[in-house]
Design an enzyme around this catalytic site. Structure first.
Site, PDB file in Angstrom:
ATOM      1  N   GLU A   1       0.490  -8.064   2.943  1.00 51.53           N
ATOM      2  CA  GLU A   1       0.528  -6.605   2.996  1.00 51.53           C
ATOM      3  C   GLU A   1      -0.103  -6.084   4.288  1.00 51.53           C
ATOM      4  O   GLU A   1       0.419  -5.152   4.914  1.00 51.53           O
ATOM      5  CB  GLU A   1      -0.189  -6.000   1.771  1.00 51.53           C
ATOM      6  CG  GLU A   1      -0.080  -4.482   1.744  1.00 51.53           C
ATOM      7  CD  GLU A   1      -0.509  -3.866   0.420  1.00 51.53           C
ATOM      8  OE1 GLU A   1      -1.163  -4.563  -0.384  1.00 51.53           O
ATOM      9  OE2 GLU A   1      -0.179  -2.681   0.199  1.00 51.53           O
TER      10      GLU A   1
ATOM     11  N   LYS B   1      -7.392  -0.838  -7.111  1.00 52.44           N
ATOM     12  CA  LYS B   1      -7.387  -1.829  -8.199  1.00 52.44           C
ATOM     13  C   LYS B   1      -8.776  -2.393  -8.492  1.00 52.44           C
ATOM     14  O   LYS B   1      -9.033  -2.861  -9.600  1.00 52.44           O
ATOM     15  CB  LYS B   1      -6.431  -2.975  -7.873  1.00 52.44           C
ATOM     16  CG  LYS B   1      -4.967  -2.581  -8.002  1.00 52.44           C
ATOM     17  CD  LYS B   1      -4.050  -3.775  -7.825  1.00 52.44           C
ATOM     18  CE  LYS B   1      -2.598  -3.415  -8.086  1.00 52.44           C
ATOM     19  NZ  LYS B   1      -1.988  -2.609  -7.004  1.00 52.44           N
TER      20      LYS B   1
ATOM     21  N   PHE C   1       5.813  -9.635  -8.227  1.00 52.38           N
ATOM     22  CA  PHE C   1       6.360 -10.973  -8.394  1.00 52.38           C
ATOM     23  C   PHE C   1       7.871 -10.836  -8.528  1.00 52.38           C
ATOM     24  O   PHE C   1       8.365  -9.861  -9.115  1.00 52.38           O
ATOM     25  CB  PHE C   1       5.818 -11.621  -9.668  1.00 52.38           C
ATOM     26  CG  PHE C   1       4.504 -12.338  -9.465  1.00 52.38           C
ATOM     27  CD1 PHE C   1       3.931 -12.493  -8.223  1.00 52.38           C
ATOM     28  CD2 PHE C   1       3.845 -12.877 -10.567  1.00 52.38           C
ATOM     29  CE1 PHE C   1       2.728 -13.168  -8.064  1.00 52.38           C
ATOM     30  CE2 PHE C   1       2.650 -13.543 -10.409  1.00 52.38           C
ATOM     31  CZ  PHE C   1       2.088 -13.700  -9.160  1.00 52.38           C
TER      32      PHE C   1
ATOM     33  N   CYS D   1       4.858  -5.888 -11.376  1.00 51.82           N
ATOM     34  CA  CYS D   1       3.819  -5.028 -10.798  1.00 51.82           C
ATOM     35  C   CYS D   1       4.391  -3.813 -10.078  1.00 51.82           C
ATOM     36  O   CYS D   1       3.635  -2.945  -9.651  1.00 51.82           O
ATOM     37  CB  CYS D   1       2.991  -5.829  -9.811  1.00 51.82           C
ATOM     38  SG  CYS D   1       2.514  -7.423 -10.463  1.00 51.82           S
TER      39      CYS D   1
ATOM     40  N   HIS E   1      -5.698  -4.224 -12.124  1.00 49.91           N
ATOM     41  CA  HIS E   1      -4.264  -4.268 -11.851  1.00 49.91           C
ATOM     42  C   HIS E   1      -3.550  -3.994 -13.172  1.00 49.91           C
ATOM     43  O   HIS E   1      -3.418  -4.885 -14.007  1.00 49.91           O
ATOM     44  CB  HIS E   1      -3.879  -5.626 -11.273  1.00 49.91           C
ATOM     45  CG  HIS E   1      -2.476  -5.678 -10.765  1.00 49.91           C
ATOM     46  ND1 HIS E   1      -1.497  -4.773 -11.158  1.00 49.91           N
ATOM     47  CD2 HIS E   1      -1.882  -6.504  -9.873  1.00 49.91           C
ATOM     48  CE1 HIS E   1      -0.365  -5.073 -10.531  1.00 49.91           C
ATOM     49  NE2 HIS E   1      -0.568  -6.113  -9.755  1.00 49.91           N
TER      50      HIS E   1
ATOM     51  N   HIS F   1      -0.999  -1.989  -2.264  1.00 47.46           N
ATOM     52  CA  HIS F   1      -0.859  -2.770  -3.487  1.00 47.46           C
ATOM     53  C   HIS F   1      -2.156  -3.549  -3.702  1.00 47.46           C
ATOM     54  O   HIS F   1      -2.653  -3.619  -4.812  1.00 47.46           O
ATOM     55  CB  HIS F   1       0.360  -3.686  -3.394  1.00 47.46           C
ATOM     56  CG  HIS F   1       0.708  -4.334  -4.693  1.00 47.46           C
ATOM     57  ND1 HIS F   1       0.912  -3.617  -5.847  1.00 47.46           N
ATOM     58  CD2 HIS F   1       0.863  -5.639  -5.039  1.00 47.46           C
ATOM     59  CE1 HIS F   1       1.182  -4.442  -6.840  1.00 47.46           C
ATOM     60  NE2 HIS F   1       1.152  -5.676  -6.381  1.00 47.46           N
TER      61      HIS F   1
END
Lengths: 89, 397
Positions: B303, B321, B385, B160, B326, B292
């Site tokens: 976050e 998003k 990730f 990501c 995403h 994010h």
């Protein structure tokens, strides 16, 4: 499928994820005290689906899990029983 | 150190197949998420995504080109052409120009189609073009071929955070003097049966909507698309009289080095602090953070904690998003567009779908509708990730 057989299957799956002998997991153990992490949990759910040929409604983003209670051995066994019963209805 | 600016942008995503349409959707708070329409979607438990609807490759490419172009490359090329046209880049850049593009899954549709052919349909032969079509660097290489850029060209894959890592490396190439112009950003086309089947297993996809920072959120929604930005040395852009959209002020990357999926606030916070320092910015200079904000419990809480650790008075935050999905390896590039809209027009794109603020995400979330605010600097976060964090800092031109 008998409840005892489901319970043995659930314990075997948790034992595999926790790298423990099944005999060390009590039939009333909670997942929190067993110390299963989030990835272990989704792997265990995958194993439950494969072992019992069911679809477990579980989303890692819903902490209270209205659809499937993954908090303890008895709650998981009850959930699997319910899902098996729904399939044969 | 050479300063680096953005002189062109291009995109294809679920909201629109160009930048003006995407900016319009950002201003209006429109949602690009809908039912999945690809083959075998009925065998999935998650049936929504942010697809590029009505994509007709033949509108963009000659029949003879298409056998070489997975959808991920098609999106990158169309976005790249828009960006190059907007920048009015001169020809003949040669070795002074390059491409660094992010992608997480590369030509996954090509893998899928050819596995089907050999495993499911029992065929013993696949097209000789399978390898050049599916390789991760195909989008970057085709951009380099089309625009005659013979300098630094490569692909970056960090799940990501791919696009943010790509843009950070592109910034560094120009600062180093290795190039004057870089096409950068990301491309992704993971919305196919195998792509979503793999994600389903992690139990982090939402069945209904993407609701970042909201109570009742159920996870992420995958999107497709590409964003390509033209990064250019400031003196190069000024010498040719180019229109400057924004300055790419700073970049930083860190690794949590802890868990393969669960994020830590510390790694994210350190990336934000270091990006500010790299850009010569103080926390109070930042007027907007494009988060994010995946809409998962784990990301949004970590976050929010990271933002609060870096910013004593956090600026407005949104996650776009919920609109464009995403887009994994492309998402940072789509989100850089949201930041450019904020810097050029003073409009903060909203976080749509917010039902109620999550007390565990104590931030000023721009909810539901765009907010008009003059912004002189902004951050764009990406946390992948694997524990990889990549943060870009942009400044008003």
């Amino acid at each position: 499928m008998e409840r005892a057989e489901i319970e043995a299957g659930v314990i075997a799956i948790l034992a595999q994820q926790l790298l423990l002998p099944p005999s060390e997991i009590a039939s009333d153990a909670t997942v929190a005290e067993l110390g299963l992490d989030s990835l272990g949990k989704v792997e265990a759910i995958f194993a439950l689906e494969e072992r019992f040929d069911i679809h477990v409604p579980f989303n890692a983003n819903e902490p209270d899990q209205p659809d499937f209670d993954f908090s303890s051995v008895p709650s998981i066994v009850a959930g699997v029983e319910r899902l098996i019963a729904q399939q044969t209805e | 150190m050479r300063r680096v600016v953005v002189t062109g942008v291009g995109t294809v995503n679920a909201l629109a197949k160009d930048v003006p349409g995407t900016f319009r959707a950002f201003r209006e708070g429109r949602c690009g998420i809908g039912p999945l329409g690809f083959r075998d979607a009925d065998r999935l438990s998650v049936r929504i995504g942010a697809e590029v609807r009505g994509w007709r490759p033949e509108d963009h490419f000659a029949a003879g080109e298409l056998p070489l172009l997975d959808r991920v490359t098609q999106y990158a090329l169309v976005a790249g052409s828009e960006a190059v046209a907007m920048a009015e880049l001169p020809g003949g850049l040669g070795a002074r120009g390059g491409v660094i593009l992010g992608t997480a899954a590369g030509g996954i549709q090509t893998w899928e189609d050819n596995y089907r052919a050999v495993f499911q349909e029992g065929r013993n032969r696949v097209s000789p073009l399978v390898v050049p079509r599916l390789m991760h660097n195909a989008p970057a290489s085709h951009l380099s071929i089309r625009h005659g850029l013979t300098g630094p060209v490569l692909s970056v894959s960090s799940a990501c955070a791919s696009a943010n890592h790509a843009m950070g490396l592109a910034l560094q190439q120009i600062r180093l003097g290795a190039a004057d112009v870089m096409l950068t950003g990301g491309a992704e086309a993971m919305l196919c049966f195998g792509g979503i089947k793999a994600w389903e297993g992690l139990r982090v996809l939402a069945p209904d909507a993407c609701r970042p920072f909201s109570l009742g959120r159920k996870g992420m929604v995958i999107g497709d698309g590409a964003g390509v930005l033209v990064f250019e040395a400031e003196e190069h852009a000024r010498a040719r009289g180019a229109r400057i959209l924004a300055e790419v002020a700073g970049f930083a990357m860190t690794s949590d080095a802890r868990d393969i999926v669960a994020p830590t606030p510390e790694g994210a916070a350190e990336a934000m602090r270091a990006a500010l320092a790299d850009g010569g910015l103080a926390a109070e200079d930042v007027g907007y953070i494009n988060a994010h904000g995946t809409g998962t419990l784990a990301n949004d809480r970590a976050e929010a904690a990271a933002i609060r650790a870096v910013f004593p008075q956090p600026p407005p935050v949104s996650s776009t998003k919920a609109m464009h999905g995403h887009a994994i390896g492309a998402t940072g590039a789509l989100e850089a567009l949201a930041v450019i809209l904020a810097l050029t027009e003073g409009i903060l794109p909203p976080t749509i779908g917010l039902q109620a603020p999550d007390p565990d995400c104590d931030l000023d979330v721009v909810a539901h509708v765009a907010r008009p605010v003059r912004v002189t600097a902004a951050l764009s976060n990406a946390f992948a990730f694997g524990g990889l964090n990549a943060v870009l800092a942009f400044r008003q031109a």
